[in-house]
Design an enzyme around this catalytic site. Structure first.
Site, PDB file in Angstrom:
ATOM      1  N   GLN A 163      51.142  44.098  48.173  1.00 23.66           N
ATOM      2  CA  GLN A 163      49.946  43.605  47.495  1.00 23.66           C
ATOM      3  C   GLN A 163      50.217  42.800  46.208  1.00 23.66           C
ATOM      4  O   GLN A 163      49.556  41.810  45.939  1.00 23.66           O
ATOM      5  CB  GLN A 163      49.051  44.806  47.173  1.00 23.66           C
ATOM      6  CG  GLN A 163      47.754  44.487  46.454  1.00 23.66           C
ATOM      7  CD  GLN A 163      46.904  45.741  46.278  1.00 23.66           C
ATOM      8  OE1 GLN A 163      46.184  46.136  47.181  1.00 23.66           O
ATOM      9  NE2 GLN A 163      46.994  46.372  45.121  1.00 23.66           N
ATOM     10  N   GLU A 164      51.189  43.249  45.392  1.00 22.83           N
ATOM     11  CA  GLU A 164      51.359  42.625  44.072  1.00 22.83           C
ATOM     12  C   GLU A 164      52.830  42.421  43.729  1.00 22.83           C
ATOM     13  O   GLU A 164      53.647  43.321  43.915  1.00 22.83           O
ATOM     14  CB  GLU A 164      50.713  43.517  42.992  1.00 22.83           C
ATOM     15  CG  GLU A 164      49.251  43.780  43.269  1.00 22.83           C
ATOM     16  CD  GLU A 164      48.638  44.851  42.360  1.00 22.83           C
ATOM     17  OE1 GLU A 164      49.161  45.071  41.254  1.00 22.83           O
ATOM     18  OE2 GLU A 164      47.644  45.449  42.783  1.00 22.83           O
ATOM     19  N   ARG A 364      41.305  47.108  37.603  1.00 26.42           N
ATOM     20  CA  ARG A 364      41.019  47.097  39.034  1.00 26.42           C
ATOM     21  C   ARG A 364      41.006  45.641  39.502  1.00 26.42           C
ATOM     22  O   ARG A 364      40.872  44.725  38.684  1.00 26.42           O
ATOM     23  CB  ARG A 364      39.639  47.737  39.343  1.00 26.42           C
ATOM     24  CG  ARG A 364      39.467  49.169  38.925  1.00 26.42           C
ATOM     25  CD  ARG A 364      40.542  50.119  39.399  1.00 26.42           C
ATOM     26  NE  ARG A 364      40.807  50.141  40.818  1.00 26.42           N
ATOM     27  CZ  ARG A 364      40.637  51.206  41.600  1.00 26.42           C
ATOM     28  NH1 ARG A 364      40.166  52.331  41.086  1.00 26.42           N
ATOM     29  NH2 ARG A 364      40.968  51.173  42.884  1.00 26.42           N
ATOM     30  N   SER A 365      41.078  45.440  40.803  1.00 22.62           N
ATOM     31  CA  SER A 365      41.066  44.056  41.284  1.00 22.62           C
ATOM     32  C   SER A 365      39.709  43.394  41.038  1.00 22.62           C
ATOM     33  O   SER A 365      39.632  42.198  40.786  1.00 22.62           O
ATOM     34  CB  SER A 365      41.450  43.998  42.755  1.00 22.62           C
ATOM     35  OG  SER A 365      40.701  44.928  43.504  1.00 22.62           O
ATOM     36  N   LYS A 386      48.884  47.005  33.289  1.00 26.16           N
ATOM     37  CA  LYS A 386      48.807  46.175  34.486  1.00 26.16           C
ATOM     38  C   LYS A 386      47.409  45.587  34.525  1.00 26.16           C
ATOM     39  O   LYS A 386      46.448  46.251  34.922  1.00 26.16           O
ATOM     40  CB  LYS A 386      49.093  47.029  35.728  1.00 26.16           C
ATOM     41  CG  LYS A 386      49.186  46.179  36.982  1.00 26.16           C
ATOM     42  CD  LYS A 386      49.589  46.983  38.191  1.00 26.16           C
ATOM     43  CE  LYS A 386      48.383  47.489  38.927  1.00 26.16           C
ATOM     44  NZ  LYS A 386      48.598  47.645  40.370  1.00 26.16           N
TER      45      LYS A 386
HETATM   46  C1  2PG Z   1      45.995  48.580  42.535  1.00 23.11           C
HETATM   47  C2  2PG Z   1      44.750  47.916  42.051  1.00 23.11           C
HETATM   48  C3  2PG Z   1      44.868  47.075  40.830  1.00 23.11           C
HETATM   49  P1  2PG Z   1      42.536  47.824  43.384  1.00 23.11           P
HETATM   50  O1  2PG Z   1      46.161  48.810  43.738  1.00 23.11           O
HETATM   51  O2  2PG Z   1      46.810  48.977  41.720  1.00 23.11           O
HETATM   52  O3  2PG Z   1      45.862  46.105  40.887  1.00 23.11           O
HETATM   53  O4  2PG Z   1      44.030  47.297  43.071  1.00 23.11           O
HETATM   54  O5  2PG Z   1      41.778  47.751  42.123  1.00 23.11           O
HETATM   55  O6  2PG Z   1      42.040  46.889  44.439  1.00 23.11           O
HETATM   56  O7  2PG Z   1      42.673  49.225  43.885  1.00 23.11           O
HETATM   57 MG    MG Z   2      48.083  50.056  43.115  1.00 22.26          MG
END
Ligand code: 2PG
Ligand code: MG
Length: 418
Positions: A163-164, A364-365, A386
């Site tokens: 994902q990142e 959060r995303s 983050k």
């Molecule tokens: C994660 C988050 C933030 P999401 O997985 O760490 O980057 O994503 O907010 O979509 O859960």
């Molecule tokens: Mg995560």
């Protein structure tokens, strides 16, 4: 100073989805807070209450708003504004469930954050200091940012994908310098992407990072390191990844691109990536239900790098305790809306520190202009954050707040890990 009222409204997040803004008044003080929202959520997160009506495809939050306007307002009215713990426990009691499913974690956490802001105002101190006092921490630390420059997985509409991919200016001396390093790399990466894949490659995912038209994970990380090198920062920058692997875990196996991995094979794969690409931190390398996989991963890499639990821990003491006991990871990803109150978030952070874990304060995303988590990172002295790529105001609201805090702390500002 006593709470006069708590009220709420429906506003919108960075993805255009409805979210809750809470407002609290005590004497002359009026403060607000807005809740963020995840896409790759852990299944044990506190419940984000959505209306499930036709409007906004079910995503409206008017029920959560109404819970604040009616139930929470009557409960909190008259309480002292600087009594954060009491305010949070009053809401937990009113909700009465373990996962805040009655009031909604989005209702509770927005009020909790607004109350902390108002509490800080009442004491005439900055929010980070107020949060530091609540946490029993006096050492304010500007965090090393993990900046997600290549988005993938759910944040980019991709399947079976890590994902990142994040750049982390660990070698910077100040947060200010960390911003310079990161933005310079970001712009070089943008031109590399465009050169390689044409102008659409400059478009970005939910957290402000680019979306690579590359299948192979190694090639993606190589591209980032190339940008780091061209910017001249190879000696100051390490990489981090958030695999969000619950999203590509099926029937006991992991699927990245065309490849299938067992937990053991995946651990070997991460081990190779770590060596090759100077990775210092891996988040959610294993799926939330794969506690055995987590243990293997930490046994193999935990003494070299940071192994961060996000979906696994959901900022919840219950899971953090289990992970400490089983040596499942060595760091907490802290998301306030995952657990649903400021007090509980602080407890989770403190339990982690006590166990010599690291803590990464996270967005959060789906984000908003609210910069609460920037103050939280400094107040806890977590040393790592983050908050996405250094672009778009939903992400830069946090970075710009960190710049203000660093300036305010002046000579006392400390940058880096706790
Ligand atoms: C994660 C988050 C933030 P999401 O997985 O760490 O980057 O994503 O907010 O979509 O859960
Ligand atoms: Mg995560």
């Amino acid at each position: 100073m006593k709470i006069d009222y708590v009220k709420a409204r429906q506003v919108f997040d960075s993805r255009g989805n409805p979210t809750v803004e809470a407002e609290i008044k005590a004497g002359k003080i009026i403060e607000r807070a807005i809740v963020a929202s995840g896409a790759s959520t852990g299944s044990n997160e506190a419940i984000e209450l959505r209306d499930k009506e036709t409007a906004f495809k079910g995503k409206g939050v008017l029920k959560a708003v109404s819970n604040i306007n009616k139930k929470i307002n009557s409960k909190l009215k008259g309480m002292g504004i600087s009594a954060q713990k009491e305010i949070d426990s009053a809401m937990l009691e009113l909700d009465g469930t373990e996962n805040k499913s009655v009031l909604g974690a989005n209702a509770v956490v927005s009020v909790s954050m607004a109350a902390a802001r108002a509490g800080a105002k009442a004491k005439e101190i900055p929010l980070y200091q107020y949060l530091g006092e609540l946490a029993g921490n006096k050492k304010f630390v500007l965090p090393v940012p993990q900046m997600n420059v290549l988005n993938g997985g759910k944040h980019a509409g991709l399947e079976n994908d890590i994902q990142e991919r994040m750049i982390c200016p660990i070698g910077a001396k100040t947060f200010n310098e960390a911003m310079q390093i990161s933005t310079e790399i970001y712009h070089i990466l943008k031109s590399l992407m465009k050169k390689k894949f044409g102008s659409v490659a400059g478009l970005i995912g939910d957290e402000g990072g680019f979306v690579a038209q590359i299948k192979n994970e190694e090639e993606k990380l190589e591209l980032i390191l190339k940008a780091v090198e061209e910017a001249g920062y190879l000696d100051k920058v390490s990489l981090a990844i958030d695999c969000a692997s619950s999203e590509f875990f099926k029937d006991g196996n992991y699927f990245i691109g065309e490849k299938k991995f067992s937990a053991g094979e995946l651990t070997d794969f991460y081990s190779e990536l770590t060596e090759k690409f100077n990775i210092y931190s891996i988040e959610d390398g294993m799926a939330e239900e794969d506690w055995i996989g987590w243990k293997q991963l930490t046994a193999k890499l935990g003494n070299k790098i940071q192994i961060v639990g996000d979906d696994l821990l959901v900022t919840n003491i219950k899971f953090i305790e289990k992970a400490i006991k089983e040596k499942s990871c060595n760091a907490l990803l802290l998301k306030v809306n995952q657990i649903g109150s400021v007090t509980e978030s602080i407890e989770s952070a403190n339990l982690s520190f006590k166990s010599n874990w690291n803590v990464v304060v996270s967005h959060r995303s789906g984000e908003t202009e609210d910069s609460f988590i920037a103050d939280l990172a400094v107040g806890l002295g977590a040393g790592q954050s983050k908050f996405g790529a250094p672009v778009r105001s939903d992400r830069n609201a946090k970075y710009n707040q960190l710049l203000r805090i660093e300036e305010a702390l002046g000579k006392n500002a400390v940058f880096g890990k706790k």
